[in-house]
Design a protein around this motif. Structure first.
Motif: not given
Length: 608
Positions: A48-61
């Protein structure tokens, strides 16, 4: 109560010793799967921690592309590819490995744990097992045996939550370091009442072990068709049922009282926990408002707060589980560390070619937890090949004498010699290979066939169908077994498909057949024909004397007419030998034996 309180207040060091012991137990079941379980568990705990990081990067993009009015969707493909790789690695491969290992241990552990426990209990001996403290210990250990799996799984969870809390806490320190100690202090505060209520629940459970064990026996009475016959006829069902109901109503009121207070405290702490999390969110919101961070980073930081709060809570929860279960596990470990009250000897005894002689030399014996001596300075010699009958009133010590020969108990004074060697010095398994005993309360293996019930007399030897049938004939059992629908393959209980329940007398004949099949150098029969008709009894006793002509045979019986052909009859009274000799000699003496024989004979005449 002192013993129970002492057990619940184990130290942290003792708690970790329990966890380590359980870990070693499961590691022995499968080392490779144990390692895989811990590694995959630790990594998947971070998904969940890694997913949150990847999801955050995707949102910012996405936000960046929207702000620049760039509509090239292909620029998001690398992010989707990483998310797909995340799904394959975390949800597919590692998740599958973790799930498989958990299921493996859940399936495998039940049998392995049962085997471990019943093998150890078998080594303890009757004298140990009849101790009330040990009986309670065994019952609790049996009930809590499968909790070892929870301890093992919690140790995996502990490792996972340590990794998760360290990584998420490290992220929080970078943007709001003051939140970390606040969370740690609050979680520790919530841990204290949880531990307190766990201890209350455990104490309540342990303090009532004896009473719960009594009720479980009553449940057994009310679930056994054989015992229900008498229970229903005398109208005892409602009385016994009410004893169960009354106890458990009182017992559950005590549990629910603890549960109610626990849930009230837990609800208040949950509200405070949500407030603490909102305080953490406020740091993120303020940074987002002044545009110090992006929306994606804000999402990631909030996820880090959630992960840290959850990880620390779960970490303390695992420690709480250990504190809750460790006292139970100490019961199990205490049981597994028990040694037999009657220690094994060291002298090797081969299979005897000649029947043994038995000498009681000045023995004194009382049962554990009793101050009354059954025997005091008793002397008795049984020659090899001699046929001995032991008679006497109830409580004279007849069955106790048999138990001492079987070395089920240790004597307080004197010695029992087997062919001149002290019985206590013999290796017990070697001694058991040379004897066969049919107790009053003999075993009937209802889930086995008639054939298996007989061949258990010598189960580790190659099965001989001819000897099984011959043993059944000698015990007057062949005729009724042959009338079963499946003959010797009949299951001996109506509770199984195509099974049949033998009568009490038939069961006793099958048990006697088991002794004929065993054909040991020393055979002991304790009331072997108590439930058998007079004609069959006469036949069986004659066959015992003839079949075991070259054996040492000891027969305990209340029926004096059945022991008259013994080489020597021993009359016991209050643990003392008051008469001994042949039937004719004792009749001529006109003592206790003669009077009892005459009374029984008159009773038989009156019945006719």
């Amino acid at each position: 109560m002192e013993e129970n309180v002492k057990r619940t207040k184990i130290t942290l060091k003792e708690s970790w010793r329990v966890v380590y012991t359980i870990f070693r137990l499961y590691y022995q079941i499968s080392p490779a799967r144990t390692v895989l379980l811990f590694v995959s568990g630790a990594i998947t705990g971070l998904r969940s921690f890694f997913y949150a990081f990847l999801f955050a990067k995707t949102i910012d993009k996405i936000m960046f592309l929207a702000q620049t009015q760039d509509t090239d969707f292909k620029k998001l493909f690398p992010y989707f590819g990483i998310l797909i790789a995340y799904a394959v690695i975390f949800e597919g491969i590692l998740g599958g490995i973790y799930s498989y290992c958990r299921r493996f241990f859940r399936v495998k552990s039940s049998f392995e744990l049962d085997k471990l426990l019943y093998r150890h209990i078998n080594t303890l001996g009757i004298q140990t097992l009849e101790n009330p403290h040990i009986a309670n210990l065994i019952q609790r250990s049996q009930q809590w045996l499968y909790d070892t799996l929870e301890v093992f799984m919690e140790s995996v969870n502990l490792v996972t939550q340590v990794v998760r809390s360290v990584i998420s806490g490290g992220v929080i320190v970078m943007f709001a370091p003051t939140i970390v100690p606040i969370f740690l202090i609050f979680k520790f505060i919530t841990f204290i009442p949880e531990r307190y209520f766990n201890r209350l629940s455990f104490n309540w459970y342990v303090d009532n072990s004896e009473e719960r064990r009594k009720r479980s026996w009553i449940v057994g009475y009310l679930s056994d068709p054989r015992q229900l016959q008498e229970i229903n006829i005398v109208g005892a069902f409602k009385y016994l049922s009410q004893k169960i109901i009354d106890f458990y109503q009182w017992y559950h009121r005590g549990i629910l009282h603890i549960v109610t207070k626990r849930e009230i405290v837990r609800s208040l702490l949950n509200i405070l926990g949500d407030i603490v999390i909102l305080v953490g969110y406020s740091f993120v919101f303020m940074a987002l408002m002044v545009k110090r961070i992006t929306v994606g980073i804000a999402t990631f930081q909030m996820s880090a707060i959630d992960n840290f709060s959850g990880a620390v809570g779960n970490l303390l929860g695992s420690i709480g589980v250990f504190n809750d279960l460790s006292p139970k596990m100490t019961d199990l470990i205490e049981l597994m560390q028990l040694k037999p009250a009657v220690p094994d000897g060291t002298v090797v005894l081969p299979r005897l070619q000649k029947p043994p002689s038995i000498d009681f030399k000045n023995i004194s014996f009382r049962y554990p937890n009793s101050d009354i001596n059954i025997f005091e300075n008793l002397d008795l010699s049984i020659q090899n090949g001699e046929k001995i009958a032991i008679v006497g009133e109830n409580g004279a010590g007849k069955t106790t004498l048999i138990k001492l020969i079987a070395r089920l108990y240790s004597i307080q004074h004197g010695e029992i010699l087997i062919n001149g060697t002290n019985l206590s010095g013999l290796k017990i398994d070697d001694w058991y290979k040379n004897i066969g005993i049919l107790f009053q309360d003999f075993n009937g293996y209802v889930s086995l066939t008639a054939r298996e019930n007989i061949l258990l007399g010598k189960p580790m030897q190659p099965t001989s169908e001819e000897r099984i049938i011959e043993a059944a004939k000698q015990a007057d059992a062949h005729e009724f077994i042959s009338r079963f629908k499946h003959g010797y393959d009949e299951i001996l209980s109506e509770r199984f498909k195509n099974g049949t329940r033998p009568s009490t007398g038939q069961w006793q004949k099958i048990a006697i057949a088991r002794m004929f099949y065993r054909d040991a150098p020393l055979l002991i029969f304790d009331e072997p024909t108590a439930s058998i008709d007079a004609v069959s009894e006469y036949k069986i006793f004659n066959r015992i004397y003839e079949f075991f002509k070259n054996k040492t045979v000891i027969i305990v019986s209340h029926r004096f007419s059945t022991v008259r052909n013994a080489d020597r009859i021993i009359v016991l009274s209050h643990g003392k030998i008051i008469e001994q000799g042949t039937h004719n000699a004792l009749i001529k003496r006109g003592g206790t034996y003669a009077n009892a024989f005459t009374l029984q004979a008159e009773g038989y005449q009156a019945e006719k």
